[in-house]
Design a protein around this motif. Structure first.
Motif, PDB file in Angstrom:
ATOM      1  N   LYS A 288      61.201  32.235  26.502  1.00 33.47           N
ATOM      2  CA  LYS A 288      61.172  33.613  27.014  1.00 33.47           C
ATOM      3  C   LYS A 288      61.936  33.715  28.335  1.00 33.47           C
ATOM      4  O   LYS A 288      62.711  34.651  28.550  1.00 33.47           O
TER       5      LYS A 288
ATOM      6  N   ARG B  44      65.324  36.090  28.984  1.00 34.93           N
ATOM      7  CA  ARG B  44      65.206  37.219  29.904  1.00 34.93           C
ATOM      8  C   ARG B  44      66.130  37.077  31.110  1.00 34.93           C
ATOM      9  O   ARG B  44      66.868  37.993  31.450  1.00 34.93           O
TER      10      ARG B  44
ATOM     11  N   LEU C  90      64.537  43.376  25.016  1.00 33.41           N
ATOM     12  CA  LEU C  90      65.615  42.771  25.814  1.00 33.41           C
ATOM     13  C   LEU C  90      66.969  43.393  25.458  1.00 33.41           C
ATOM     14  O   LEU C  90      67.780  43.700  26.343  1.00 33.41           O
TER      15      LEU C  90
END
Length: 990
Positions: free
Chosen positions: A793, A797, A833
């Motif tokens: 993650k 990100r 995202l």
């Protein structure tokens, strides 16, 4: 007589009281030293409690959100199948309320998709319920309900049962019907229909929302009064804005209970987990609970409430009369756009205050007891001194003077006036009681005790003894008559047994009677004087057996009959204390493989058989002088003090491995499972001289083996240990890196070999921590601490965030992001995202790094998701580690990156060139582009261009930088010149 000054009891009592007062002061001082420790201890236990609840919440959230409720793909398939069926039949949704055959035909068409969904989601059941006969509110509904008896597995459908549905489904798909099978759903039998009504109502009201946004998690309910309780996640089935049914999955209480074990909170089972939901964040409705405390809390309208102020940290006291404490960890069940987003779910850990603050309470109690004891000791000293030490003794003296005593006794003077008087009184009785000695033996004979008495008079022809003596010693009865035994026979017997010394002087001795079938022990005690010897004989066989049993259970593991941890440590310390005699020794640690699988699949009885079979093999080392013990459930330790040589010991370990592989345990289903264990070896004295060192290093070698090649063994490697030592102390650094996002990303150009233009940039992690600066160290820590999902993650990100901040510099060039093969982000997260950072179609290339053996099932899901987001796929480090030809076959990537180990010195090595050409020959016809990474010299670059490589990446071309930059014009010219040279001279193909 010399006048000796004697000390009175009262003076001695005064000394005792002074000592008590001193002890009181010491205790009070000790209690005061604990001041200030209670709050710290409370904070520590509350933090541990919160972390345990958080870990359990993460596990439940991962399954509920990413696995069980991931129905969107199957919802679309079912809706498409229904639309196709209606079009084929020339009918519409209104016909479902009238045409039962149409309902059953639709259900038959979607059964295969539902079976696939049951396998994929690993739930208890899958179901479809269509609109009822007449309208949606009818009581009878056509539908399909399939149950998986082996929930949590997805290998095959052997454990499937058809609970509700047409018998045609059972026939076509070979799914047996349950004993409670029904052809339809009858709503009148169901007390709770929220699983159907809420998603159906939401589907009609919110026609602009997707199916996944309208999904609803219900509480537990029963399909019928006699059925099991399940909780459901359901989504509406919609066509042209009309809801015509729902579909979903269920999870049983047993399945959920296995995930919320209260033993994680407290080994004594006083803790509880509660799965609850709330709409106001104050009052929680209990959906499911495990453990005694939670079930008592949930009994009152299933409501759990907390006091406003935290007791400590994130731990709050519950509003109940029992003094329980809880920690709430919220679960994100619904998207913000869901009509059910006000309904929040949570995992609540609950502990009684008596368990949570057990250590604090004990500390409080210690202080209080110490203080009370100091006071009581002072009072008791005075009372005991004035009453029990003076008056009772004076009364005893008067009492004894009036009685007779049988034996001549002598006392050593105590120099205490009252006790001297007592001594004189007892001695005065001596002469009056001797004549009663024979009577004592008669009384003993009447008492039901394994006790006998012998009186040996030195001038008598016979020896007096009780019958029990004859029986215990198994003496010849022909020498015994009327309570007397032949003297010569008695003396010969004792002499042969080595007990004749007891006739001459007072003493005690234990004796084993050897000529009995069953072993027997007796305890003899003699009291000798000039005229006679009195001997008591007590049968202590039972006591001996009890002592032997206790000693054995103290030192040996009952299941395997090997040494337990304590006995092993004691033996090892004895051996190592004599270390000067040792020249070469070996500590071997084994950890059983597959034991958890056997326990979980077949039960602990078969797990115990698995352990016992392994113990028999390991125990063979004891025959060679080794010390072998079972240290924990699946761990064994052995120390061979004199190996002879390393080669000889390694041969023995290899033989043990072969014996294990040939040892099999037959399971109840007929499967024969081979016993396997992973091992590690540490050498004495080269690796360590102490028990702790040898065990620690053998343990490290064993786990190094377990994490690489199970079923094998390794020798301890000091360099590997020093390299991996940070894994033991890097937890906090990794937590800080993830939580504070202490990373940034540098971008390295990937350049076309045609004209030297920049084709893409690869985002490379750069940790911003002094003690954790290498991405490789971050990965190793994340693997060791199971934090790979968090790293995945964080990577996506932050890399996309840094990309978006320099979008103008990127232009239309692609972005390569490294991804961990067996980690998959949720579609919701990926969608968020892409939307936040405006990632265009075809701009993102996901590069699978070499970190672990790929799980093909996860990879297929990951590839499918990437296609949905129009992202491309690249295989990293091809030709090294896990990246091989089979990887290309099932991944079908868009790009393959040749590992730098092949690129290094490729201009000098024909074999490396052959590997590169082989990769090109496979990739070109399939449209796969080939990238060479790790290019560090002009000679390497020229050779790669001549071979026909599509793209280049490496320090020679351009170094990575946090700021997106172009490449040196000199390098661009070199690439173009080398390309032209290759085209003029022909590609340098092998």
């Amino acid at each position: 007589m010399m006048n000796i000054k004697r000390i009175s009891i009262r003076k001695k009592l005064l000394a005792v009281m002074l000592l008590v007062v001193m002890l009181q002061g010491i205790l009070c001082f000790s209690a005061l030293t604990f001041n200030g420790g209670f709050e710290y201890l409370k904070k520590s236990v509350c933090t541990s409690f919160s972390n345990t609840t958080l870990a359990r919440k993460n596990a439940v959230e991962n399954l509920m959100f990413n696995k069980w409720s991931n129905l969107e793909e199957y919802q679309e398939k079912v809706q498409a199948a229904v639309s196709a069926k209606l079009a084929e039949e020339g009918k519409d949704l209104s016909d479902l309320a009238l045409d039962k055959e149409l309902n059953n035909g639709l259900l038959l068409d979607v059964t295969e998709d539902m079976i696939d969904m049951l396998r994929y989601n690993s739930t208890t059941e899958v179901y479809i319920v269509l609109g009822g006969y007449g309208d949606r509110d009818a009581q009878e509904h056509c539908g399909l309900l399939i149950r998986n008896l082996d929930q949590g597995t997805n290998a095959n459908s052997k454990g499937f049962l058809l609970e509700t549905g047409s018998s045609e489904i059972s026939k076509k798909y070979g799914i047996p019907m349950d004993s409670y099978w029904s052809s339809r759903f009858v709503f009148r039998d169901m007390a709770d229909r929220t699983w159907y009504d809420k998603p159906a109502a939401a589907g009609e009201k919110y026609t602009d929302k997707s199916g996944s946004e309208l999904g609803y998690w219900s509480g537990f309910f029963r399909w019928s009064p006699e059925d099991i309780k399940v909780m459901s996640y359901s989504v509406p089935l919609v066509k042209d804005g009309t809801v015509y049914g729902v579909m979903g999955v269920t999870v049983s209480e047993d399945y959920l209970e296995s995930m919320l074990s209260p033993q994680e909170l407290d080994a004594g089972n006083t803790g509880s987990f509660v799965l609850a939901r709330t709409t106001d964040g104050k009052s929680y409705e209990s959906i499911f609970s495990t453990g005694i405390v939670a079930k008592e809390l949930a009994a009152d309208d299933n409501k759990i409430m907390f006091k406003n102020e935290p007791a400590n940290g994130k731990v709050y006291q519950l509003e109940d009369a029992e003094g329980n404490y809880g920690n709430v960890q919220n679960i994100d069940m619904y998207r913000r756009t869901s009509p059910f987003s006000r309904e929040k779910w949570a995992v609540i850990g609950v502990l009684p205050d008596s368990t949570l603050f057990r250590s604090t309470d004990r500390l409080h109690m210690t202080v209080m007891v110490a203080f009370a004891a100091s006071i009581l000791l002072g009072v008791a000293g005075a009372v005991v001194g004035s009453y029990f030490f003076t008056r009772p003794i004076e009364q005893m003296v008067d009492e004894i003077r009036s009685k007779d005593v049988n034996e001549e006794l002598k006392f050593k003077s105590s120099n205490v006036r009252e006790i001297v008087a007592l001594e004189n009184a007892i001695v005065s009785l001596n002469a009056n009681v001797r004549q009663n000695a024979s009577k004592v033996s008669q009384i003993i004979e009447l008492v039901n005790l394994p006790l006998g008495v012998v009186e040996y008079q030195r001038d008598a022809e016979k020896v007096f003894c009780t019958k029990k003596v004859i029986k215990m010693f198994m003496m010849d009865k022909k020498y015994y008559s009327r309570g007397y035994l032949d003297r010569k026979y008695f003396e010969d017997y004792l002499s042969e047994a080595g007990l004749d010394v007891l006739l001459e002087r007072s003493g005690e001795k234990d004796y084993q009677i050897a000529h009995t079938i069953q072993q027997r022990w007796v305890h003899l005690k003699s009291l000798a004087d000039e005229d006679k010897t009195l001997i008591t004989v007590l049968d202590i066989t039972k006591d001996i057996y009890e002592r032997q049993k206790i000693e054995y259970e103290r030192d040996y593991d009952i299941l395997t009959h090997l040494l337990n941890r304590r006995a092993f440590n004691r033996r090892m310390k004895q051996v190592l204390q004599e270390g000067s005699r040792l020249t070469l020794g070996a500590m071997i640690m084994w950890d059983l493989d597959n034991l958890k699988y056997v326990n979980d699949t077949y039960g602990h009885d078969y797990g115990d058989q698995y352990i016992q079979r392994a113990a028999i093999v390991f125990g063979g080392l004891a025959r060679d002088g080794g010390i072998v013990g079972r240290i924990s459930g699946d761990e064994f330790l052995a120390f061979v003090p004199e190996c002879g040589s390393r080669e000889r010991l390694l041969e023995k370990v290899e033989e043990i491995k072969r014996q294990l592989n040939n040892t099999r345990v037959v399971m109840p289903d007929g499967e024969s499972i081979a016993v396997r264990a992973s091992g590690g070896i540490a050498w004495y004295p080269d690796d360590g001289r102490s028990l702790d060192e040898l065990r620690k290093y053998a343990d490290f070698a064993m786990y190094d083996t377990k994490n690489s090649y199970k079923g094998e063994f390794k020798e301890f490697d000091k360099k590997a240990y020093e390299k991996d030592a940070f894994l033991l102390q890097g937890r906090e650094q990794l937590n800080k890196l993830i939580e504070d996002e202490m990373v940034n990303y540098a971008f390295q150009p990937i350049v076309s070999t045609i004209d030297g233009s920049i084709f893409a940039y690869e985002a490379l992690m750069r940790p911003m921590m002094e003690n954790l600066s290498s991405p490789a160290d971050v990965m190793r820590l994340a693997i060791a601490q199971s934090r790979l999902p968090d790293i995945e993650k964080l990577t996506f990100r932050r890399a996309l965030e840094d990309y978006a901040s320099q979008r103008d510099a990127f232009g239309d060039r692609k972005l390569f992001i490294n991804s961990i093969p067996n980690q998959i982000l949720s579609e919701e997260l990926m969608y968020g995202l892409f939307e936040r950072y405006q990632i265009g179609a075809g701009m993102l290339v996901v590069e699978m790094i070499e970190s672990e053996q790929t799980d093909i099932g996860i990879m297929e899901d990951k590839i499918q998701m990437l296609k949905e987001f129009q992202a491309e796929l690249a295989v990293d480090d091809f030709g090294a580690g896990y990246s091989s030809e089979s990887t290309l076959l099932y991944m079908q990537p868009d790009y393959v990156k040749i590992d730098m180990s092949i690129v290094r010195d490729i201009h000098k090595d024909k074999d490396r060139q052959a590997l590169a050409v082989s990769t090109l020959n496979y990739a070109r016809p399939r449209g796969i582009k080939v990238i060479a990474e790790g290019v560090e010299t002009a000679a390497e670059m020229e050779t790669l261009i001549s071979l026909g490589i599509d793209y280049l990446q490496g320090f020679y071309v351009a170094r990575p930088d946090v700021t997106v930059r172009g490449i040196d014009g000199k390098v661009v010219r070199e690439i173009r010149e080398m390309r032209k040279k290759a085209e003029d001279g022909g590609s340098h193909r092998l």
